[in-house]
Design an enzyme around this catalytic site. Structure first.
Site, PDB file in Angstrom:
ATOM      1  N   HIS A  76      -7.677   4.325  -6.627  1.00  0.00           N
ATOM      2  CA  HIS A  76      -7.965   2.971  -6.166  1.00  0.00           C
ATOM      3  C   HIS A  76      -8.975   3.033  -5.019  1.00  0.00           C
ATOM      4  O   HIS A  76      -9.288   4.110  -4.517  1.00  0.00           O
ATOM      5  CB  HIS A  76      -6.682   2.261  -5.704  1.00  0.00           C
ATOM      6  CG  HIS A  76      -5.958   2.975  -4.618  1.00  0.00           C
ATOM      7  ND1 HIS A  76      -4.785   3.667  -4.805  1.00  0.00           N
ATOM      8  CD2 HIS A  76      -6.265   3.139  -3.315  1.00  0.00           C
ATOM      9  CE1 HIS A  76      -4.403   4.210  -3.680  1.00  0.00           C
ATOM     10  NE2 HIS A  76      -5.286   3.916  -2.748  1.00  0.00           N
TER      11      HIS A  76
HETATM   12  C1  T46 Z   1      -3.864   5.323  -0.391  1.00  0.00           C
HETATM   13  C2  T46 Z   1      -3.318   6.655  -0.752  1.00  0.00           C
HETATM   14  C3  T46 Z   1      -3.884   7.754   0.081  1.00  0.00           C
HETATM   15  C4  T46 Z   1       4.121  -0.097   0.101  1.00  0.00           C
HETATM   16  O1  T46 Z   1       4.995  -0.925  -0.189  1.00  0.00           O
HETATM   17  N1  T46 Z   1       3.700   0.010   1.390  1.00  0.00           N
HETATM   18  C5  T46 Z   1       2.747   0.898   1.767  1.00  0.00           C
HETATM   19  O2  T46 Z   1       2.387   0.950   2.959  1.00  0.00           O
HETATM   20  C6  T46 Z   1       2.186   1.763   0.771  1.00  0.00           C
HETATM   21  C7  T46 Z   1       1.112   2.779   1.162  1.00  0.00           C
HETATM   22  C8  T46 Z   1       2.604   1.650  -0.518  1.00  0.00           C
HETATM   23  N2  T46 Z   1       3.568   0.715  -0.840  1.00  0.00           N
HETATM   24  C9  T46 Z   1       4.037   0.639  -2.235  1.00  0.00           C
HETATM   25  C10 T46 Z   1       3.008   0.270  -3.271  1.00  0.00           C
HETATM   26  C11 T46 Z   1       3.528   0.957  -4.505  1.00  0.00           C
HETATM   27  O3  T46 Z   1       4.497   0.123  -5.114  1.00  0.00           O
HETATM   28  O4  T46 Z   1       4.470   1.960  -2.585  1.00  0.00           O
HETATM   29  C12 T46 Z   1       4.249   2.197  -3.957  1.00  0.00           C
HETATM   30  C13 T46 Z   1       3.427   3.472  -4.156  1.00  0.00           C
HETATM   31  O5  T46 Z   1       2.102   3.240  -3.664  1.00  0.00           O
HETATM   32  P1  T46 Z   1       0.803   3.780  -4.426  1.00  0.00           P
HETATM   33  O6  T46 Z   1       1.048   3.853  -5.872  1.00  0.00           O
HETATM   34  O7  T46 Z   1      -0.355   2.948  -3.959  1.00  0.00           O
HETATM   35  O8  T46 Z   1       0.712   5.251  -3.834  1.00  0.00           O
HETATM   36  P2  T46 Z   1      -0.539   6.234  -3.869  1.00  0.00           P
HETATM   37  O9  T46 Z   1      -0.041   7.544  -3.389  1.00  0.00           O
HETATM   38  O10 T46 Z   1      -1.256   6.188  -5.163  1.00  0.00           O
HETATM   39  O11 T46 Z   1      -1.558   5.642  -2.760  1.00  0.00           O
HETATM   40  C14 T46 Z   1      -1.199   5.680  -1.390  1.00  0.00           C
HETATM   41  C15 T46 Z   1      -1.573   4.355  -0.716  1.00  0.00           C
HETATM   42  O12 T46 Z   1      -0.939   3.264  -1.391  1.00  0.00           O
HETATM   43  C16 T46 Z   1      -3.057   4.121  -0.712  1.00  0.00           C
HETATM   44  O13 T46 Z   1      -3.395   3.063   0.149  1.00  0.00           O
HETATM   45  O14 T46 Z   1      -5.015   5.211   0.015  1.00  0.00           O
HETATM   46  O15 T46 Z   1      -1.886   6.726  -0.733  1.00  0.00           O
END
Ligand code: T46
Length: 137
Positions: free
Chosen positions: A50
């Site tokens: 993303h």
């Molecule tokens: C990024 C990379 C480096 C939340 O509710 N609060 C939060 O602060 C974050 C970061 C995530 N979430 C929720 C959103 C999703 O339902 O946690 C779940 C997993 O997040 P995501 O699939 O976006 O995780 P990554 O590891 O793909 O990405 C994360 C960060 O979301 C993103 O901003 O830059 O780590």
């Protein structure tokens, strides 16, 4: 934009007891930190895929290692191997990023400039490319 200055190196305060690194907003961390999260217990599945419209972040691998892939949607692609708590990577806005090849014990700490808001994410690569193109005309 990604540039080599985005690869941050932190000063380690070392003494006979061990090591300490201090992170301070707008000093050695180029953002006003509004949120901190950490990611661990990882399997081999890549994460990220993303870009953010307004959130800027610094990623620090405090244990283990991973590969970070960046793409600005205009031809710049870069891979960074992170394997030291004394290094960080600044992720600016409008940078597609992916995280790959986590080591078993990897712990990733992320400092973010804004609170969590799902509408700040662009999670489709096609949409990212279209929005980048629209911004540059
Ligand atoms: C990024 C990379 C480096 C939340 O509710 N609060 C939060 O602060 C974050 C970061 C995530 N979430 C929720 C959103 C999703 O339902 O946690 C779940 C997993 O997040 P995501 O699939 O976006 O995780 P990554 O590891 O793909 O990405 C994360 C960060 O979301 C993103 O901003 O830059 O780590």
């Amino acid at each position: 934009m990604y540039s080599d200055e985005a690869h941050l190196r932190f000063n380690t305060l070392k003494d006979s007891r061990g090591n300490l690194i201090a992170l301070e907003a707008m000093k050695n961390i180029p953002i006003n930190i509004q949120r901190v999260y950490y990611i661990w217990g990882l399997n081999k599945e890549p994460r990220g895929f993303h870009a953010h419209r307004i959130t800027k972040q610094v990623l620090i691998c405090i244990q283990g290692s991973l590969e970070l892939l960046f793409d600005d949607g205009k031809g710049m692609k870069k891979n960074i191997h992170l394997s030291s708590p004394s290094e960080g990577v600044f992720i600016d806005t409008w940078l597609w990023h992916e995280m790959h090849n986590f080591s078993d014990n990897c712990i990733l700490v992320v400092l973010a400039s804004h609170q969590y808001d799902e509408s700040d994410y662009i999670r489709s690569y096609d949409k990212f490319l279209k929005e980048v193109q629209k911004r540059s005309v």
